[in-house]
Design an enzyme around this catalytic site. Structure first.
Site, PDB file in Angstrom:
ATOM      1  N   THR A  82      75.401  85.799 103.271  1.00  0.00           N
ATOM      2  CA  THR A  82      76.638  85.412 102.449  1.00  0.00           C
ATOM      3  C   THR A  82      76.709  85.888 101.209  1.00  0.00           C
ATOM      4  O   THR A  82      77.960  85.886 100.481  1.00  0.00           O
ATOM      5  CB  THR A  82      76.467  83.690 102.641  1.00  0.00           C
ATOM      6  OG1 THR A  82      75.545  83.436 101.645  1.00  0.00           O
ATOM      7  CG2 THR A  82      76.478  83.055 103.972  1.00  0.00           C
TER       8      THR A  82
ATOM      9  N   MET B 265      80.901  84.386  99.285  1.00  0.00           N
ATOM     10  CA  MET B 265      81.859  83.590 100.173  1.00  0.00           C
ATOM     11  C   MET B 265      80.907  82.977 101.185  1.00  0.00           C
ATOM     12  O   MET B 265      80.828  83.396 102.411  1.00  0.00           O
ATOM     13  CB  MET B 265      82.662  84.873 100.938  1.00  0.00           C
ATOM     14  CG  MET B 265      83.563  85.504  99.996  1.00  0.00           C
ATOM     15  SD  MET B 265      84.848  84.694  99.160  1.00  0.00           S
ATOM     16  CE  MET B 265      85.977  84.412 100.473  1.00  0.00           C
ATOM     17  N   HIS B 266      80.196  81.863 100.702  1.00  0.00           N
ATOM     18  CA  HIS B 266      79.390  81.316 101.442  1.00  0.00           C
ATOM     19  C   HIS B 266      79.847  80.596 102.715  1.00  0.00           C
ATOM     20  O   HIS B 266      79.516  81.149 103.988  1.00  0.00           O
ATOM     21  CB  HIS B 266      78.453  80.351 100.781  1.00  0.00           C
ATOM     22  CG  HIS B 266      77.469  81.017  99.634  1.00  0.00           C
ATOM     23  ND1 HIS B 266      76.861  81.962  99.627  1.00  0.00           N
ATOM     24  CD2 HIS B 266      77.928  80.705  98.289  1.00  0.00           C
ATOM     25  CE1 HIS B 266      76.259  82.113  98.293  1.00  0.00           C
ATOM     26  NE2 HIS B 266      76.893  81.399  97.521  1.00  0.00           N
ATOM     27  N   ASP B 267      80.610  79.511 102.434  1.00  0.00           N
ATOM     28  CA  ASP B 267      81.179  78.720 103.737  1.00  0.00           C
ATOM     29  C   ASP B 267      82.185  79.527 104.718  1.00  0.00           C
ATOM     30  O   ASP B 267      81.988  79.294 105.623  1.00  0.00           O
ATOM     31  CB  ASP B 267      81.663  77.493 103.295  1.00  0.00           C
ATOM     32  CG  ASP B 267      80.610  76.660 102.408  1.00  0.00           C
ATOM     33  OD1 ASP B 267      79.528  76.721 102.788  1.00  0.00           O
ATOM     34  OD2 ASP B 267      80.948  75.657 101.673  1.00  0.00           O
TER      35      ASP B 267
END
Length: 306
Positions: free
Chosen positions: A192, A238-240
């Site tokens: 991520t 842009m983790h989630d």
């Protein structure tokens, strides 16, 4: 193919990205959301989840979840990352709907039992509600279609040299979730952190999609400033949304299989490690990512003009 997903969330700016992406995706049906502490309190998280659903034009039931970790003293909420109300400098917003009158862990179990082998559980916050659901009804491990988590990381941390924030906020819960025998994918910092969208990217989706992209563009300014100040990154990791994209587009990821456990005390608290315990199941862990593919998938979802 329709993916029925249940999102456990602490919105949160990148949570908003993930939820809007899922709401826009023609092959995703968000069957419910549950709130958890982390980026904000669980009360604010529940309200924010409803705000996002209503802005996306969807009626999605939201259940309020745990307000503190299973064992440890709660860490402070991450307002320095996401803002006091969760969406950067944006003020608190009222909603038409209210949370359902059912605890999150019971809500999770009920939906999985009512839709056997159909629900993808997607936790993108601390894993407290998920551990409580397993305690409440261990049979959900056999009935869930899959579990795709944003959290952890085998090679790096972000709140310490070792720990990722979601796991660090309730390491005991995470360790219980990783010890369960169910089809789990851990989408962690190993991938991520590699996917970054910058201010021009968000300006572009604001132009294409004023209602949803415009909301993200306004909220993300605070988030990008945090990354620039504290990490020297000119953009938003842009983790989630990467975790949600892993549900529909696994071809963008290089997968390894590892048994996992979490360190629950000491200087390395919250670190996710490869486990040598033979009783632990192996889970899928993306360790490589097609950065351009994931980024393009996210950005083009907002070209509908919503």
């Amino acid at each position: 193919m329709t993916h029925k997903i249940l999102i456990d969330t602490d919105p949160g700016i990148d949570d908003a990205m993930a939820i809007f992406y899922a709401a826009l995706h023609p092959e995703i049906e968000i069957v419910g959301m549950t709130s958890v502490f982390g980026n904000v309190t669980t009360e604010i998280a529940a309200r924010n989840a409803i705000v996002l659903a209503e802005r996306a034009g969807q009626e999605i039931p939201v259940a309020k979840g745990a307000g503190k970790p299973l064992v440890q003293t709660p860490n402070p909420v991450s307002d320095y990352v996401h803002g006091a109300e969760g969406f950067g400098d944006m003020p608190a917003q009222d909603t038409t709907a209210r949370p359902v009158d059912e605890p999150a862990h019971e809500f999770i179990c009920r939906l999985i039992n009512e839709n056997p082998s159909e629900i993808t559980l997607c936790p993108i916050g601390p894993l407290t509600n998920i551990a409580l659901a397993l305690r409440h009804d261990p049979t959900i491990a056999e009935k869930v279609k899959s579990v795709v988590i944003m959290g952890g990381g085998l090679e790096r941390g972000n709140v310490s040299a070792y720990a990722e924030a979601n796991i660090w906020n309730d390491p005991h819960a995470a360790d219980e979730v990783f010890s369960a025998h169910w089809p789990l994918t851990m989408v962690g910092l190993d991938v991520t952190t590699q996917v970054v969208c910058d201010k021009p990217d968000f300006a572009a989706i604001a132009k294409a999609s004023p209602k949803l992209g415009g909301f993200l563009n306004e909220a993300v300014q605070y988030y990008v400033n945090f990354y620039e100040t504290h990490h020297g990154i000119s953009g938003s990791q842009m983790h989630d949304p990467t975790a949600v994209i892993a549900i529909t587009d696994p071809q963008y990821f290089t997968i390894e299989n590892h048994a996992l456990e979490v360190i629950v005390d000491g200087d390395r608290i919250g670190q996710t490690i490869r486990s040598t315990d033979p009783s632990r199941p192996k889970h899928k862990v993306p360790m490589g990512v097609d950065i351009d593919g994931v980024k393009r998938r996210f950005l083009t979802m907002f070209e509908t003009g919503s």
